[in-house]
Design an enzyme around this catalytic site. Structure first.
Site, PDB file in Angstrom:
ATOM      1  CB  CYS A  81      -0.961  -0.012   1.184  1.00 27.79           C
ATOM      2  SG  CYS A  81      -0.190  -0.305   2.778  1.00 27.79           S
ATOM      3  CG  HIS A  82       5.099   0.878   0.575  1.00 29.11           C
ATOM      4  ND1 HIS A  82       4.782  -0.456   0.798  1.00 29.11           N
ATOM      5  CD2 HIS A  82       6.187   0.878  -0.236  1.00 29.11           C
ATOM      6  CE1 HIS A  82       5.652  -1.215   0.154  1.00 29.11           C
ATOM      7  NE2 HIS A  82       6.504  -0.431  -0.486  1.00 29.11           N
TER       8      HIS A  82
END
Length: 119
Positions: A81-82
């Protein structure tokens, strides 16, 4: 299984692993599952915007819902998700904090492209 997770994370942080080979199961809605699956398609060392994520999901109007689902990901790093950033190429939203997100993106960019800084 826990040992395999730790070993693969160590390999990731040392630059020897670019994707994880682990069974991933986290509870969520059908939409959240779709978002998390799409996160797995973002290549190591690359980023996409939340707008691009919503396009990949088939509807640019779901940008806020996609961002919310991204924030509900409980397996950060493994489900990357980063790698999702703001449309203006700014770092936005990360449960682990923006300094950690920046560090992860710089780590991947350095290993993938030999570049020291991304942001």
């Amino acid at each position: 299984m826990a040992i395999q997770v730790v070993e693969q994370l160590i390999e990731y942080f040392h630059g020897a692993r670019r994707f994880f080979e682990l069974p991933i199961s986290q509870e969520g809605t059908t939409f959240q599952q779709k978002v998390w699956a799409e996160l797995m398609n973002i290549p190591y060392g690359k980023t996409i915007s939340y707008l691009e994520l919503s396009h990949r999901l088939g509807d640019p109007k779901v940008i806020r819902a996609a961002a919310a689902a991204n924030g509900k990901n409980n397996v950060a790093i493994i489900v990357p998700c980063h790698r999702v950033i703001g449309s203006n190429n700014q770092l936005v939203g990360y449960a682990g904090g923006l300094p950690r997100k920046k560090w992860l993106l710089q780590l991947e960019n350095k290993i993938a492209h030999g570049v020291q800084t991304l942001f």
